[in-house]
Design a protein around this motif. Structure first.
Motif, PDB file in Angstrom:
ATOM      1  N   ALA A  11       0.820  -1.221   0.000  1.00  0.00           N
ATOM      2  CA  ALA A  11       0.000   0.000   0.000  1.00  0.00           C
ATOM      3  C   ALA A  11       0.851   1.267   0.000  1.00  0.00           C
ATOM      4  N   SER A  12       2.084   1.185   0.531  1.00  0.00           N
ATOM      5  CA  SER A  12       2.925   2.387   0.613  1.00  0.00           C
ATOM      6  C   SER A  12       3.738   2.628  -0.654  1.00  0.00           C
ATOM      7  N   GLY A  13       3.600   1.757  -1.663  1.00  0.00           N
ATOM      8  CA  GLY A  13       4.399   1.884  -2.891  1.00  0.00           C
ATOM      9  C   GLY A  13       3.721   2.748  -3.945  1.00  0.00           C
ATOM     10  N   MET A  14       4.378   2.844  -5.106  1.00  0.00           N
ATOM     11  CA  MET A  14       3.855   3.652  -6.224  1.00  0.00           C
ATOM     12  C   MET A  14       2.503   3.136  -6.694  1.00  0.00           C
ATOM     13  N   VAL A  15       2.461   1.847  -7.010  1.00  0.00           N
ATOM     14  CA  VAL A  15       1.210   1.282  -7.521  1.00  0.00           C
ATOM     15  C   VAL A  15       0.166   1.264  -6.401  1.00  0.00           C
ATOM     16  N   GLY A  16       0.620   0.944  -5.177  1.00  0.00           N
ATOM     17  CA  GLY A  16      -0.304   0.926  -4.042  1.00  0.00           C
ATOM     18  C   GLY A  16      -1.009   2.263  -3.866  1.00  0.00           C
ATOM     19  N   PHE A  36      -0.789  -3.116   4.033  1.00  0.00           N
ATOM     20  CA  PHE A  36       0.438  -3.848   4.344  1.00  0.00           C
ATOM     21  C   PHE A  36       1.609  -3.265   3.567  1.00  0.00           C
ATOM     22  N   ASN A  37       2.755  -3.298   4.232  1.00  0.00           N
ATOM     23  CA  ASN A  37       4.012  -2.964   3.544  1.00  0.00           C
ATOM     24  C   ASN A  37       5.068  -3.945   4.044  1.00  0.00           C
ATOM     25  N   SER A  38       6.340  -3.607   3.869  1.00  0.00           N
ATOM     26  CA  SER A  38       7.380  -4.548   4.294  1.00  0.00           C
ATOM     27  C   SER A  38       7.481  -4.632   5.814  1.00  0.00           C
ATOM     28  N   GLY A  39       6.975  -3.619   6.490  1.00  0.00           N
ATOM     29  CA  GLY A  39       7.094  -3.581   7.943  1.00  0.00           C
ATOM     30  C   GLY A  39       8.484  -3.144   8.400  1.00  0.00           C
ATOM     31  N   VAL A  71       0.551  -5.728  -4.639  1.00  0.00           N
ATOM     32  CA  VAL A  71       1.337  -4.753  -5.409  1.00  0.00           C
ATOM     33  C   VAL A  71       2.657  -4.527  -4.673  1.00  0.00           C
ATOM     34  N   SER A  72       3.358  -5.611  -4.396  1.00  0.00           N
ATOM     35  CA  SER A  72       4.624  -5.475  -3.662  1.00  0.00           C
ATOM     36  C   SER A  72       5.771  -6.137  -4.433  1.00  0.00           C
ATOM     37  N   THR A  73       6.014  -7.421  -4.193  1.00  0.00           N
ATOM     38  CA  THR A  73       7.124  -8.093  -4.887  1.00  0.00           C
ATOM     39  C   THR A  73       6.682  -9.494  -5.299  1.00  0.00           C
ATOM     40  N   VAL A 157      10.634   5.641 -15.867  1.00  0.00           N
ATOM     41  CA  VAL A 157      11.330   5.105 -14.696  1.00  0.00           C
ATOM     42  C   VAL A 157      10.371   4.611 -13.608  1.00  0.00           C
ATOM     43  N   SER A 158       9.142   5.155 -13.552  1.00  0.00           N
ATOM     44  CA  SER A 158       8.206   4.699 -12.505  1.00  0.00           C
ATOM     45  C   SER A 158       7.841   3.233 -12.681  1.00  0.00           C
ATOM     46  N   GLY A 159       8.090   2.678 -13.852  1.00  0.00           N
ATOM     47  CA  GLY A 159       7.885   1.242 -14.052  1.00  0.00           C
ATOM     48  C   GLY A 159       8.762   0.416 -13.126  1.00  0.00           C
ATOM     49  N   GLY A 161       9.352   1.400  -9.952  1.00  0.00           N
ATOM     50  CA  GLY A 161       9.000   1.718  -8.564  1.00  0.00           C
ATOM     51  C   GLY A 161       9.422   3.114  -8.136  1.00  0.00           C
ATOM     52  N   ARG A 162       9.038   3.433  -6.896  1.00  0.00           N
ATOM     53  CA  ARG A 162       9.255   4.780  -6.369  1.00  0.00           C
ATOM     54  C   ARG A 162      10.738   5.152  -6.320  1.00  0.00           C
ATOM     55  N   SER A 163      11.578   4.181  -5.937  1.00  0.00           N
ATOM     56  CA  SER A 163      13.002   4.504  -5.771  1.00  0.00           C
ATOM     57  C   SER A 163      13.618   4.920  -7.110  1.00  0.00           C
ATOM     58  N   ASP A 314      -0.511   4.934 -19.425  1.00  0.00           N
ATOM     59  CA  ASP A 314      -0.021   5.216 -18.068  1.00  0.00           C
ATOM     60  C   ASP A 314       0.345   3.883 -17.412  1.00  0.00           C
ATOM     61  N   ASN A 315       1.632   3.674 -17.215  1.00  0.00           N
ATOM     62  CA  ASN A 315       2.091   2.386 -16.663  1.00  0.00           C
ATOM     63  C   ASN A 315       1.557   2.137 -15.261  1.00  0.00           C
ATOM     64  N   LEU A 316       1.298   3.218 -14.505  1.00  0.00           N
ATOM     65  CA  LEU A 316       0.822   3.016 -13.135  1.00  0.00           C
ATOM     66  C   LEU A 316      -0.699   2.855 -13.069  1.00  0.00           C
TER      67      LEU A 316
HETATM   68  N1  LIG Z   1       5.496   0.438 -11.352  1.00  0.00           N
HETATM   69  C1  LIG Z   1       4.811  -0.051 -12.347  1.00  0.00           C
HETATM   70  O1  LIG Z   1       4.633   0.606 -13.398  1.00  0.00           O
HETATM   71  C2  LIG Z   1       4.234  -1.435 -12.262  1.00  0.00           C
HETATM   72  C3  LIG Z   1       3.425  -1.891 -13.305  1.00  0.00           C
HETATM   73  C4  LIG Z   1       2.905  -3.176 -13.256  1.00  0.00           C
HETATM   74  C5  LIG Z   1       3.173  -3.965 -12.180  1.00  0.00           C
HETATM   75  N2  LIG Z   1       3.963  -3.507 -11.181  1.00  0.00           N
HETATM   76  C6  LIG Z   1       4.208  -4.389 -10.055  1.00  0.00           C
HETATM   77  O2  LIG Z   1       3.619  -3.823  -8.889  1.00  0.00           O
HETATM   78  C7  LIG Z   1       4.397  -4.141  -7.755  1.00  0.00           C
HETATM   79  C8  LIG Z   1       4.749  -2.874  -6.986  1.00  0.00           C
HETATM   80  O3  LIG Z   1       5.488  -2.007  -7.818  1.00  0.00           O
HETATM   81  P1  LIG Z   1       5.771  -0.493  -7.405  1.00  0.00           P
HETATM   82  O4  LIG Z   1       6.249   0.156  -8.635  1.00  0.00           O
HETATM   83  O5  LIG Z   1       4.613   0.080  -6.676  1.00  0.00           O
HETATM   84  O6  LIG Z   1       7.008  -0.673  -6.378  1.00  0.00           O
HETATM   85  P2  LIG Z   1       7.448   0.253  -5.151  1.00  0.00           P
HETATM   86  O7  LIG Z   1       7.071   1.680  -5.370  1.00  0.00           O
HETATM   87  O8  LIG Z   1       8.870  -0.065  -4.919  1.00  0.00           O
HETATM   88  O9  LIG Z   1       6.580  -0.292  -3.905  1.00  0.00           O
HETATM   89  C9  LIG Z   1       6.760  -1.580  -3.389  1.00  0.00           C
HETATM   90  C10 LIG Z   1       5.789  -1.822  -2.242  1.00  0.00           C
HETATM   91  O10 LIG Z   1       5.945  -3.180  -1.802  1.00  0.00           O
HETATM   92  C11 LIG Z   1       6.196  -3.174  -0.394  1.00  0.00           C
HETATM   93  N3  LIG Z   1       7.036  -4.307   0.001  1.00  0.00           N
HETATM   94  C12 LIG Z   1       8.324  -4.541  -0.311  1.00  0.00           C
HETATM   95  N4  LIG Z   1       8.767  -5.683   0.292  1.00  0.00           N
HETATM   96  C13 LIG Z   1       7.696  -6.159   0.983  1.00  0.00           C
HETATM   97  C14 LIG Z   1       7.515  -7.279   1.848  1.00  0.00           C
HETATM   98  N5  LIG Z   1       8.492  -8.162   2.086  1.00  0.00           N
HETATM   99  N6  LIG Z   1       6.286  -7.482   2.411  1.00  0.00           N
HETATM  100  C15 LIG Z   1       5.271  -6.603   2.173  1.00  0.00           C
HETATM  101  N7  LIG Z   1       5.385  -5.513   1.388  1.00  0.00           N
HETATM  102  C16 LIG Z   1       6.590  -5.295   0.801  1.00  0.00           C
HETATM  103  C17 LIG Z   1       6.891  -1.848  -0.146  1.00  0.00           C
HETATM  104  O11 LIG Z   1       6.808  -1.542   1.248  1.00  0.00           O
HETATM  105  P3  LIG Z   1       7.914  -0.585   1.947  1.00  0.00           P
HETATM  106  O12 LIG Z   1       7.461   0.819   1.652  1.00  0.00           O
HETATM  107  O13 LIG Z   1       7.830  -0.963   3.376  1.00  0.00           O
HETATM  108  O14 LIG Z   1       9.250  -0.937   1.328  1.00  0.00           O
HETATM  109  C18 LIG Z   1       6.026  -0.938  -1.035  1.00  0.00           C
HETATM  110  O15 LIG Z   1       4.806  -0.661  -0.400  1.00  0.00           O
HETATM  111  C19 LIG Z   1       5.611  -4.951  -8.264  1.00  0.00           C
HETATM  112  O16 LIG Z   1       5.313  -6.321  -8.158  1.00  0.00           O
HETATM  113  C20 LIG Z   1       5.692  -4.552  -9.723  1.00  0.00           C
HETATM  114  O17 LIG Z   1       6.275  -5.555 -10.518  1.00  0.00           O
HETATM  115  C21 LIG Z   1       4.496  -2.259 -11.188  1.00  0.00           C
END
Ligand SMILES: NC(=O)c1ccc[n+]([C@@H]2O[C@H](COP(=O)([O-])OP(=O)(O)OC[C@H]3O[C@@H](n4cnc5c(N)ncnc54)[C@H](OP(=O)(O)O)[C@@H]3O)[C@@H](O)[C@H]2O)c1
Length: 334
Positions: A11-16, A36-39, A71-73, A157-159, A161-163, A314-316
């Protein structure tokens, strides 16, 4: 109206973040909400006017949800989604973990929404890069057949993730200040500010990147066509949001440009511009947009029945969060 308890893992990530925004703005009938996030560090997200602390997921906590969005890993999805789905919770997974798994539908609702069924509770959403092509060419494929597809991608680059977004912004600032890219700190394989590189993911023994293989494998599954030939060069570009594709496609049956334009004009989820100058760009069409955009349709000069198209999405949103919400909107009607 029935309400559904929702869990968002990541939930705390880009897609979340986009997912929460869309559930709210599209008025999804949400009951209880669990974030939920990584905790690894304290975090909270806002949803429907309230703040929710994020915690590391457990199976017991996830089971409280009727629908869980992953939407995490890949690792996290692998750890929970199958067991959770077997226990009766709908799992909509945006990671790549189950996309090619037999028996798991890989769904873009307006392309193959018919794959959704009440008995298959684990559903995968596709990679954000191929979504534009899958939506844009769905109607053309049905009407004229598509035998070959070549893609050059221009991926934001947002594809990654946030970092990765933070990384681009930091590099740009450092480059403008010092005239050079700062040293790499992991993440991307090369500098991204004022640069681009033809590598998205690692390479296989044949020299194809992970992203290029995902595009091919997932498109074949979504279109239900093992025979179509697909070849891709995936490129990361210094764009914050919005993936673009240059596509070359060969049709199975001869067709005129006028017939193609008509088909593209009525393809669900696509906004097609027939006027050459009215092409989409990531800055103008890739930010919180709910449809895929296409333009610059023309005959390719390389082969008969081959055409070229420029696609932006829009990838997100359509590439991730919106597609997941659209899947959820469909499954609650099954
Ligand atoms: N970005 C895109 O355009 C896109 C498109 C299609 C699919 N996706 C998929 O969507 C997912 C998320 O991508 P994103 O771009 O949003 O990445 P992101 O911004 O890096 O966010 C990742 C999220 O996952 C959480 N996380 C990491 N490790 C975890 C764990 N062990 N347990 C629970 N939560 C955990 C992170 O929590 P913390 O904040 O605690 O680290 C954060 O909330 C990935 O699987 C990616 O392949 C992304």
């Amino acid at each position: 109206m029935k309400k559904y308890n929702i869990a968002v893992v990541g939930a705390s990530g880009m897609v979340g973040g986009e997912l929460l925004h869309l559930l709210e703005t599209r008025k999804f009938p949400a009951g209880e909400f669990y974030a939920f996030n990584s905790g690894r560090k304290p975090a909270a997200v806002r949803f429907c006017g309230r703040s929710y602390p994020c915690a590391a997921p457990t199976l017991a906590a996830l089971k409280k949800a009727d629908i869980a969005f992953f939407v995490s890993t890949d690792e996290v999805s692998g750890r929970f989604a199958r067991r959770l789905a077997a226990a009766g919770t709908w799992c909509v997974d945006d990671s790549s973990r189950f996309r090619l798994a037999p028996g798991v539908p890989l769904v873009i609702p307006e392309v193959n929404g018919g794959e959704l069924s009440a008995s298959r509770k684990l559903i995968a959403g596709p990679n954000c890069t191929l979504t534009g092509a899958a939506v844009a060419l769905a109607g053309v494929r049905r009407k004229f057949g598509v035998t070959e597809l070549r893609l050059a991608t221009y991926q934001a680059v947002s594809g990654a993730g946030r970092s990765a977004m933070v990384r681009l912004e930091e590099e740009l600032r450092a480059y403008l200040k010092n005239g050079a890219a700062p040293a790499l700190k992991g993440g991307f394989p090369r500098p991204i500010a004022f640069n681009l590189f033809p590598q998205v993911g690692g390479f296989d023994a044949e020299g194809n990147s992970a992203e290029e293989n995902k595009v091919e494998g997932e498109l074949k599954k979504i279109w239900g066509d093992k025979k179509i030939k697909i070849s891709t060069t995936a490129v990361r570009v210094p764009v914050l949001r919005g993936h673009s594709l240059a596509a070359w496609f060969k049709t199975a049956r001869p067709c005129s440009l006028a017939a193609l334009k008509k088909e593209l004009g009525r393809t669900p989820g696509l906004k097609f511009s027939a006027r050459a100058q009215a092409y989409p760009t990531p800055l103008e069409n890739g930010l919180r947009t709910e449809v895929v955009y296409a333009g610059r349709l023309r005959r390719a000069k390389t082969a008969a029945n081959e055409f070229q198209l420029w696609i932006v999405s829009d990838n997100l949103y359509k590439g991730a969060a919106l597609n997941s919400v659209q899947i959820a909107e469909r499954i609650i009607r099954l």
